[in-house]
Design an enzyme around this catalytic site. Structure first.
Site, PDB file in Angstrom:
ATOM      1  N   ASP A 180       0.783  -1.398   0.265  1.00 31.14           N
ATOM      2  CA  ASP A 180       0.106  -0.384  -0.011  1.00 31.14           C
ATOM      3  C   ASP A 180       1.006   0.912   0.305  1.00 31.14           C
ATOM      4  O   ASP A 180       1.529   1.546   1.134  1.00 31.14           O
ATOM      5  CB  ASP A 180      -0.761   0.137   1.235  1.00 31.14           C
ATOM      6  CG  ASP A 180      -2.343   0.982   1.656  1.00 31.14           C
ATOM      7  OD1 ASP A 180      -2.099   2.517   0.614  1.00 31.14           O
ATOM      8  OD2 ASP A 180      -2.877   1.234   2.259  1.00 31.14           O
ATOM      9  N   THR A 204       4.251   5.011   3.829  1.00 27.75           N
ATOM     10  CA  THR A 204       4.111   6.832   4.174  1.00 27.75           C
ATOM     11  C   THR A 204       5.102   7.388   4.876  1.00 27.75           C
ATOM     12  O   THR A 204       6.154   7.197   5.608  1.00 27.75           O
ATOM     13  CB  THR A 204       2.698   6.741   5.145  1.00 27.75           C
ATOM     14  OG1 THR A 204       3.173   8.194   5.917  1.00 27.75           O
ATOM     15  CG2 THR A 204       3.214   5.911   6.733  1.00 27.75           C
ATOM     16  N   CYS A 366     -12.975  22.522  -3.619  1.00 30.57           N
ATOM     17  CA  CYS A 366     -12.394  21.346  -4.018  1.00 30.57           C
ATOM     18  C   CYS A 366     -13.588  20.767  -4.488  1.00 30.57           C
ATOM     19  O   CYS A 366     -13.886  20.167  -5.469  1.00 30.57           O
ATOM     20  CB  CYS A 366     -11.753  20.597  -2.730  1.00 30.57           C
ATOM     21  SG  CYS A 366     -10.097  20.572  -2.465  1.00 30.57           S
TER      22      CYS A 366
END
Length: 410
Positions: A180, A204, A366
């Site tokens: 991931d 990450t 957004c």
């Protein structure tokens, strides 16, 4: 001087709908003749007029944050809808057009997300307090586009559906090794480990998200089937049966699209499948929104299909499927705004009014780009072999719904 320039600019620009402007000297003028859409604003300082003339896109957000541009009813959506429906590049002052062209030409250099810069850029946004994100995200803290088979479903249901839709495209089986890339707070990795029996490695660049993902894995009893690392995807040298990346490609930058897809190809087993989920634009390439890059996502870049496909072609991977999700992110962002607004009293305990105006402007701007501009979400299903996935999408919708599967897994 600046009032006259601003006046001429709006006279040319506003042809659809109506914009009512009150100037710093108290005089007011209405631009456009159509009743809808409509908005009303007050500019309180001459310096704000100057900024709006010199750099309209950046100044619009900054002046709203600084309260020198006051919107009647705080109707950010109404103002942006008027402006987006009238957005024509040729109607902006020549210096604003030249500046946009310069930024577009320099963006590969300006947004060179080298490993060091990438880590600092990620920390700017994702290392804010988890408590802020918990106020508006779903229970699993999915900070990306949800999937709405039914637009009326709840945010939590739609995020379950998103994860199930991605898992179905990955064709995950128990025991598979899954990577991931950009694992966030660990929700996708934990879902794939818990509900599908995968062994998931999440990477990450956010220390805050890393700590949360590890804690969540321990609390869920998933530490043996998940591993979370503070590591740049470019530093990986392993092989995985599946690769998933949700909402990370937007942080790669044009200069590194080739490196990104080449690395996905290197990390993916010969029989494997990758699923890349990213915001994208269906318009030709252009300068990125400067306000978003300055205040929200430094180094961010929304790719177009025309920019991604050459990099994908060079990687040697097959595009097994490319799906375009259109209004799903607009629905997601509207849910986030509703939840954020419902928790304003809590937000005010930690943040000032300027931050609140910034965050609300971010969320509204957004979702307006998905409703009024050319933004969508792309899902690229990739593999080394052309037959790594079924030949039609029928397999995605056969059998139980994602919600039924999730309930059974509990």
């Amino acid at each position: 001087m600046w009032k006259d320039i601003f006046d001429r600019m709006l006279m040319r620009l506003i042809q659809t709908g109506q914009l009512h402007v009150t100037f710093p000297d108290g005089r007011a003028k209405t631009y456009g003749t159509q009743a809808e859409p409509a908005a009303s604003v007050r500019v309180t300082e001459d310096a704000a007029l100057r900024a709006l003339c010199l750099n309209p896109e950046l100044a619009l957000g900054e002046c709203y944050m600084n309260n020198t541009l006051q919107i009647a009813g705080d109707d950010i959506e109404g103002l942006l809808r008027v402006l987006l429906r009238n957005r024509r590049h040729d109607d902006l002052p020549i210096w604003a057009r030249a500046y946009a062209a310069l930024r577009y030409g320099a963006q590969s250099w300006l947004r060179r997300n080298t490993p060091g810069l990438a880590r600092r850029n990620v920390a700017h946004h994702y290392d804010l307090s988890d408590e802020l994100y918990r106020l508006f995200l779903d229970e699993d803290m999915q900070y990306s586009c949800a999937y709405f088979p039914d637009p009326a479903m709840s945010l939590d249901q739609a995020q379950v559906e998103k994860k199930a839709h991605i898992a179905a495209k990955l064709r995950i089986e128990p025991g598979m090794r899954v990577l991931d890339i950009g694992c966030g707070w660990g929700g996708m990795a934990l879902t794939l480990a818990r509900d599908y029996g995968a062994h998931v490695t999440g990477v990450t660049l956010s220390e805050n998200q890393l700590a949360t993902a590890r804690r969540r894995a321990a609390e869920a009893g998933m530490s043996a089937r998940t591993e979370f690392r503070l590591q740049d995807y470019r530093d990986l040298h392993e092989s995985f049966d599946r690769v998933v990346s949700v909402g990370m490609l937007e942080h790669v930058g044009v200069a590194f699209f080739g490196d990104y897809f080449a690395q996905v190809a290197n990390l993916l087993d010969r029989d494997g499948v990758a699923l890349i989920h990213t915001i994208g634009s269906l318009a030709p390439p252009g300068a990125q929104a400067e306000w978003i890059n300055k205040y929200i996502f430094p180094g961010g870049y929304i790719p177009t299909l025309s920019q991604l496909t050459p990099a994908l072609e060079r990687s040697g991977l097959w595009a097994l499927d490319i799906e375009v999700l259109r209004l799903h992110y607009a629905l997601t962002l509207r849910h986030w705004l509703t939840r954020f607004d419902a928790n304003l009293d809590t937000v005010r305990q930690s943040y000032d009014e300027r931050f609140i105006r910034m965050w609300r402007y971010y969320l509204v701007a957004c979702y307006m780009t998905f409703e009024e501009d050319h933004q969508a979400v792309f899902q690229f299903q990739l593999g080394h072999r052309r037959d790594a996935a079924p030949l039609t999408r029928d397999y995605l919708y056969a059998g139980r719904s994602a919600g039924d599967f999730h309930e059974a897994a509990e």
